[in-house]
Design a protein around this motif. Structure first.
Motif, PDB file in Angstrom:
ATOM      1  N   ASP A 497      -1.511 -24.052   4.071  1.00  0.00           N
ATOM      2  CA  ASP A 497      -0.852 -24.415   2.818  1.00  0.00           C
ATOM      3  C   ASP A 497       0.318 -23.483   2.524  1.00  0.00           C
ATOM      4  N   ALA A 498       0.155 -22.204   2.823  1.00  0.00           N
ATOM      5  CA  ALA A 498       1.248 -21.245   2.585  1.00  0.00           C
ATOM      6  C   ALA A 498       2.448 -21.570   3.475  1.00  0.00           C
ATOM      7  N   ILE A 499       2.200 -21.928   4.726  1.00  0.00           N
ATOM      8  CA  ILE A 499       3.304 -22.264   5.644  1.00  0.00           C
ATOM      9  C   ILE A 499       3.997 -23.552   5.205  1.00  0.00           C
ATOM     10  N   ARG A 500       3.213 -24.569   4.863  1.00  0.00           N
ATOM     11  CA  ARG A 500       3.809 -25.846   4.443  1.00  0.00           C
ATOM     12  C   ARG A 500       4.545 -25.697   3.110  1.00  0.00           C
ATOM     13  N   SER A 501       4.025 -24.893   2.229  1.00  0.00           N
ATOM     14  CA  SER A 501       4.696 -24.674   0.952  1.00  0.00           C
ATOM     15  C   SER A 501       6.054 -24.013   1.146  1.00  0.00           C
ATOM     16  N   ALA A 502       6.142 -23.099   2.122  1.00  0.00           N
ATOM     17  CA  ALA A 502       7.412 -22.411   2.373  1.00  0.00           C
ATOM     18  C   ALA A 502       8.412 -23.307   3.089  1.00  0.00           C
ATOM     19  N   THR A 503       7.954 -24.137   4.041  1.00  0.00           N
ATOM     20  CA  THR A 503       8.876 -24.942   4.841  1.00  0.00           C
ATOM     21  C   THR A 503       9.240 -26.264   4.185  1.00  0.00           C
ATOM     22  N   LEU A 504       8.263 -26.904   3.538  1.00  0.00           N
ATOM     23  CA  LEU A 504       8.507 -28.243   2.977  1.00  0.00           C
ATOM     24  C   LEU A 504       8.765 -28.203   1.478  1.00  0.00           C
ATOM     25  N   ASP A 505       7.908 -27.520   0.717  1.00  0.00           N
ATOM     26  CA  ASP A 505       8.080 -27.472  -0.736  1.00  0.00           C
ATOM     27  C   ASP A 505       9.070 -26.416  -1.181  1.00  0.00           C
ATOM     28  N   GLN A 508       7.128 -20.164  -2.701  1.00  0.00           N
ATOM     29  CA  GLN A 508       6.376 -19.033  -2.159  1.00  0.00           C
ATOM     30  C   GLN A 508       4.919 -19.162  -2.558  1.00  0.00           C
ATOM     31  N   ARG A 509       4.059 -18.874  -1.598  1.00  0.00           N
ATOM     32  CA  ARG A 509       2.627 -18.980  -1.845  1.00  0.00           C
ATOM     33  C   ARG A 509       1.923 -17.842  -1.114  1.00  0.00           C
ATOM     34  N   GLU A 510       0.913 -17.288  -1.765  1.00  0.00           N
ATOM     35  CA  GLU A 510       0.214 -16.119  -1.215  1.00  0.00           C
ATOM     36  C   GLU A 510      -1.272 -16.416  -1.056  1.00  0.00           C
ATOM     37  N   GLY A 511      -1.929 -15.549  -0.320  1.00  0.00           N
ATOM     38  CA  GLY A 511      -3.366 -15.695  -0.123  1.00  0.00           C
ATOM     39  C   GLY A 511      -3.924 -14.525   0.673  1.00  0.00           C
ATOM     40  N   ARG A 512      -5.246 -14.526   0.794  1.00  0.00           N
ATOM     41  CA  ARG A 512      -5.929 -13.470   1.542  1.00  0.00           C
ATOM     42  C   ARG A 512      -6.937 -14.109   2.478  1.00  0.00           C
ATOM     43  N   ALA A 513      -7.155 -13.413   3.585  1.00  0.00           N
ATOM     44  CA  ALA A 513      -8.121 -13.890   4.575  1.00  0.00           C
ATOM     45  C   ALA A 513      -8.948 -12.709   5.063  1.00  0.00           C
ATOM     46  N   ALA A 524       1.621 -14.309   2.950  1.00  0.00           N
ATOM     47  CA  ALA A 524       2.501 -14.981   1.982  1.00  0.00           C
ATOM     48  C   ALA A 524       3.490 -15.852   2.752  1.00  0.00           C
ATOM     49  N   GLY A 525       3.687 -17.074   2.261  1.00  0.00           N
ATOM     50  CA  GLY A 525       4.702 -17.972   2.821  1.00  0.00           C
ATOM     51  C   GLY A 525       5.955 -17.898   1.983  1.00  0.00           C
ATOM     52  N   VAL A 526       7.078 -17.531   2.598  1.00  0.00           N
ATOM     53  CA  VAL A 526       8.344 -17.333   1.888  1.00  0.00           C
ATOM     54  C   VAL A 526       9.383 -18.293   2.466  1.00  0.00           C
ATOM     55  N   PRO A 527      10.029 -19.133   1.638  1.00  0.00           N
ATOM     56  CA  PRO A 527      11.080 -20.024   2.157  1.00  0.00           C
ATOM     57  C   PRO A 527      12.331 -19.237   2.533  1.00  0.00           C
ATOM     58  N   LEU A 528      12.931 -19.594   3.666  1.00  0.00           N
ATOM     59  CA  LEU A 528      14.151 -18.945   4.142  1.00  0.00           C
ATOM     60  C   LEU A 528      15.361 -19.820   3.837  1.00  0.00           C
ATOM     61  N   PRO A 529      16.558 -19.228   3.712  1.00  0.00           N
ATOM     62  CA  PRO A 529      17.751 -20.021   3.362  1.00  0.00           C
ATOM     63  C   PRO A 529      18.103 -21.108   4.382  1.00  0.00           C
ATOM     64  N   ASP A 530      17.710 -20.919   5.644  1.00  0.00           N
ATOM     65  CA  ASP A 530      18.090 -21.898   6.666  1.00  0.00           C
ATOM     66  C   ASP A 530      17.120 -23.067   6.754  1.00  0.00           C
ATOM     67  N   GLY A 531      16.171 -23.176   5.827  1.00  0.00           N
ATOM     68  CA  GLY A 531      15.232 -24.287   5.833  1.00  0.00           C
ATOM     69  C   GLY A 531      13.916 -23.966   6.508  1.00  0.00           C
ATOM     70  N   ASN A 532      13.851 -22.856   7.216  1.00  0.00           N
ATOM     71  CA  ASN A 532      12.596 -22.454   7.846  1.00  0.00           C
ATOM     72  C   ASN A 532      11.713 -21.741   6.834  1.00  0.00           C
ATOM     73  N   GLY A 533      10.488 -21.435   7.259  1.00  0.00           N
ATOM     74  CA  GLY A 533       9.566 -20.709   6.410  1.00  0.00           C
ATOM     75  C   GLY A 533       9.083 -19.449   7.107  1.00  0.00           C
ATOM     76  N   LEU A 534       8.931 -18.370   6.338  1.00  0.00           N
ATOM     77  CA  LEU A 534       8.501 -17.083   6.872  1.00  0.00           C
ATOM     78  C   LEU A 534       7.076 -16.812   6.406  1.00  0.00           C
ATOM     79  N   LEU A 535       6.204 -16.513   7.363  1.00  0.00           N
ATOM     80  CA  LEU A 535       4.828 -16.124   7.056  1.00  0.00           C
ATOM     81  C   LEU A 535       4.691 -14.631   7.321  1.00  0.00           C
ATOM     82  N   THR A 536       4.457 -13.876   6.262  1.00  0.00           N
ATOM     83  CA  THR A 536       4.262 -12.431   6.393  1.00  0.00           C
ATOM     84  C   THR A 536       2.779 -12.134   6.227  1.00  0.00           C
ATOM     85  N   VAL A 537       2.289 -11.241   7.070  1.00  0.00           N
ATOM     86  CA  VAL A 537       0.865 -10.875   7.061  1.00  0.00           C
ATOM     87  C   VAL A 537       0.765  -9.350   7.033  1.00  0.00           C
ATOM     88  N   LEU A 538      -0.049  -8.826   6.124  1.00  0.00           N
ATOM     89  CA  LEU A 538      -0.221  -7.382   5.974  1.00  0.00           C
ATOM     90  C   LEU A 538      -1.715  -7.052   5.994  1.00  0.00           C
TER      91      LEU A 538
END
Length: 785
Positions: A497-505, A508-513, A524-538
């Motif tokens: 959901d975080a990836i789809r939210s960043a790329t399609l919607d 930004q969406r966050e979560g824990r696993a 966290a899924g972060v939308p990028l200016p070029d239309g792609n989505g960034l998934l950051t994991v910490l």
């Protein structure tokens, strides 16, 4: 028997006569023979002439017998002449392969019988069967000297050639009539006005377009009245121009304007002399062509103006390979001088000029290289080359052949683009290295769900193989692998959901696993200016543990703060009640209620009262400072006039100033104004500053107290000329009660005056600033709103 001389003479005479008669008979026979031979030759000549004549006789007797030369049989396609007229169909002669058809033979038979009975001549045409020969038959009653008894003489003419010519002429005439009718109809239906003038210049014929153009009733009336379509130009009428064309026997074509249908139209008028018959004319409406020409010129000018604004160089060459246009970037790229465009050079000469300026690549055989580029004009497809010049310039050159035989040459300076491409490659490598060096794990996903980029820590955090990631998996395959690493596999949907939210919607969406190995990952899924989505994991496993420890410590601090609050709430009662009791009893003793005291007893009681007052002030200071640091200090809201307020504080310390042999200089006016605050606590703060100045000033020293108003704020300055303090001493002077290094206990710094003064002044929204230098004294600057 003897003959007498007479008898001999007579016999001689008889023989002589006989001889003469014989000779005469022979001569006469020879003469008749000659005449007969002559007659035979004449008959043969006449027969031959008849045989060679274009007309052959056919004599038909009353009984149906016929006489005709063999040549006529040949015309009819028969081998010999039949005996009767009814046999001319050829059936009895050669089986019907030649002769006349049954219908024609019946017609000929009836015509011959009618001629034999009535002597009426006849004519008919017949074509033998199986032949293309055309025969003309002309019959009449034969002369009695030719054939007595009422025979019919039929002359047969072979007019095949004449018939062919006649047929051709008839066809040509019919075609000519049709063409003439079509031409007349075409002229009438022509959309352009057309007319015909007589040699004297008068109108004779006009078409309907002419009639409509001049708004006439019909062609005849327009021609009779001589209504002209073309107006006079330069004093010459249309009739005069037509007469000039007729006189010179040359066509005249001109461009004029005429009013047609209430509109001014441009016409191309042509006058064509037609021999001695007259002059034909027509007018072609070229208004739309002229508009198109004007539009084309405007388009060409606009196009060239637009080409001048392009960054790429564009040049146009015509079919003669002559330069017709070059925009400013092209002139700049090939270093063309302004004088060059005054006399545009051909393509080959342009390459020579560019070579002289060093704007073409170096070539071992430049003439051959130039000929190859000249071949671009005849190429079937655009030609593209990359030119590297001696100065490091990179040009992209495109030769576009044009349909008219010319060419458009496009030159684009790609030096900066190549440099940016190199910089881009460097940035990509830098980005890759940066990604791999990040503390966080990151991955970039395309809108179609395909994984594009990732760093090495991403694979390590999720426990994924490099071979799997090298295949750029889609989200579904990635989530399937990740679910195997989670404590609760069903929660892998949060990552998707975080990836789809960043790329399609584009949100930004966050979560824990929580992983099966005990680690906790925050993503966290972060939308990028070029239309792609960034998934950051910490990996927040350590920070989560520290957070738990902080929560526990925070709970302990809250408990300590509650204990401090309770301490402050009870300290006033626990401290002040015994102190008040001590002071009360001391006052009773001083008043003599416990009996008369000695002089030493009175001194003791006075010392007790002084200590009680001092201790009370210290308790108040401690309480105020503690409450201020805890945020629990209550402030009264009173109207304070600063000038009398500060003056009273100074007067209260007059005795201490006098005892210390200190000179006091007080300055101030009403410009300081008024403020709202707690009079008691603000007086305590300023009083502490004055007390510190008195304590720090040696005997004979000087203290300055200045009160002023600046920019809507009141300023109080208390300065002395004492020994001053260094930076470390000044910093310690401002420290008060604070939390110890262990975070649990409280420690006290020496001296509460300055820390308390600062807390009280800041509680009123003001500031306290200390300025001090060793040997120069100390200045305290207070600003109050």
């Amino acid at each position: 028997m003897t003959l007498t001389p007479t008898a001999l003479v007579l016999l001689g005479l008889l023989l002589a006569a006989w001889t003469v008669a014989a000779i005469w008979a022979v001569l006469a026979a020879r003469a008749r023979q000659k005449r007969a031979e002559a007659s035979q030759r004449h008959a043969r000549r006449l027969g031959r002439m008849v045989d060679e004549s274009p007309a052959l006789p056919l004599l038909v007797r009353v009984d149906g017998r016929i006489e005709a030369p063999l040549r006529l049989a040949n015309w009819l396609g028969l081998e010999k002449v039949p005996q009767y007229l009814t046999e001319l169909d050829g059936e009895r002669v050669d089986g019907g392969s030649g002769g006349l058809s049954t219908e024609k033979l019946a017609e000929l038979t009836e015509a011959v019988r009618r001629t034999q009975r009535t002597a009426a001549p006849f004519r008919m045409v017949a074509t033998p069967r199986g032949s293309t020969r055309s025969l003309a038959l002309r019959g009449h009653l034969a002369d009695p000297q030719v054939s007595p008894g009422g025979a019919a003489l039929v002359w047969v003419f072979d007019f095949s050639d004449s018939e062919s010519e006649l047929v051709q002429l008839r066809e040509d005439a019919a075609r000519a009539r049709g063409d003439f009718a079509a031409l007349v109809g075409l002229i009438e239906a022509a959309p352009m006005p057309m007319w015909f003038r007589s040699p004297d210049g008068d109108l004779r014929l006009v078409n309907q377009a002419y009639v409509r153009a001049v708004a006439g009733e019909d062609a005849r009336s327009v021609a009779e009245t001589g209504v002209e379509l073309i107006e006079s130009v330069d004093g010459l009428t249309a009739r005069q121009v037509a007469l000039q064309s007729f006189a010179r026997k040359l066509p005249i074509e001109r461009m004029v304007s005429a009013t047609i249908g209430g509109q001014r139209r441009a016409l191309r008028v042509s006058d064509l002399p037609l021999g001695d018959e007259g002059v034909a004319g027509y007018a072609v409406d070229v208004e739309e062509m002229e508009e198109l020409s004007r539009d084309f010129r405007a388009f060409r000018d606009a196009q060239r103006a637009m080409l001048d604004q392009l960054s790429a160089g564009v040049a146009q060459f015509d079919v003669r390979r002559q330069l017709t246009f070059a925009n400013q970037p092209f002139q700049r790229i090939f270093a063309l001088k302004p004088t060059t465009m005054l006399d545009p050079p051909p393509f080959e000469r342009l390459l020579d000029l560019a070579r002289d300026a060093g704007r073409v690549p170096e070539a071992r055989d430049f003439p051959a290289w130039r000929r190859e580029r000249a071949g671009w004009f005849t190429a079937s497809a655009p030609q593209e080359e990359a030119w590297t010049l001696a100065d490091g310039t990179h040009l992209r050159v495109v030769g576009q052949p044009l349909p008219d035989g010319g060419m458009m040459l496009i030159a684009e300076d790609r030096t900066e683009q190549l440099r940016l491409s190199a910089v881009r490659d460097t940035l990509l490598r830098t980005r890759t290295a940066t990604f791999d060096s990040l503390f966080e794990s990151v991955a970039v996903f395309a809108p179609d769900g395909k994984m594009q980029l990732w760093n090495r820590r991403f694979a390590a955090d999720w426990g994924l193989e490099d071979t799997f990631l090298d295949g750029h998996p889609r989200i579904e395959a990635l989530l399937d692998r990740i679910s195997q690493k989670l404590v609760h596999p069903g929660r892998v949907r949060q990552v998707g959901d975080a990836i789809r939210s960043a790329t399609l919607d584009r949100k930004q969406r966050e979560g824990r696993a929580t992983l099966a190995d005990g680690r906790t990952l925050e993503f966290a899924g972060v939308p990028l200016p070029d239309g792609n989505g960034l998934l950051t994991v910490l990996d927040i496993t350590d920070s989560q543990k520290a957070e738990e420890a902080l929560k526990q410590r925070n709970a302990a601090l809250e408990e300590a703060d509650a204990m401090k609050t309770r301490f402050l709430a009870t300290m006033s009662y626990e401290f002040r009640t015994p102190l008040t009791s001590i002071g009360g009893f001391a006052e009773l003793l001083q008043a003599g209620l416990g009996g008369e005291l000695s002089e030493q007893g009175n001194d003791y009681v006075a010392a007790i009262l002084s200590s009680v007052a001092r201790l009370g002030e210290q308790i108040d200071d401690v309480l105020d400072l503690s409450q201020s640091e805890a945020g629990l200090l209550p402030l009264a809201q009173e109207e304070i006039d600063l000038l009398p307020f500060v003056t009273k504080l100074v007067e209260e310390r007059a005795a201490a100033i006098k005892a210390g042999s200190i000179t006091l200089d007080m300055r101030g006016d009403r410009s300081a104004g008024r403020l709202t605050g707690d009079r008691r606590r603000l007086g305590r703060a300023v009083g502490h500053l004055i007390d510190n100045a008195i304590a720090a000033t040696p005997s004979g020293g000087r203290i300055l107290v200045e009160l002023s108003g600046r920019k809507g704020k009141a300023q109080i300055v208390v300065s002395d000329n004492g020994p001053g303090m260094d930076a470390a001493t000044l910093a310690r002077a401002l420290e008060g009660i604070k939390v110890a290094a262990d975070g649990k206990t409280i420690e006290r710094r020496q001296g509460l005056g300055l820390p308390l003064a600062r807390q009280l002044i800041e509680a009123h929204g003001g500031t306290l600033e200390l300025l001090s230098e060793p040997g120069q004294g100390t200045a305290a600057i207070v600003e109050l709103p």
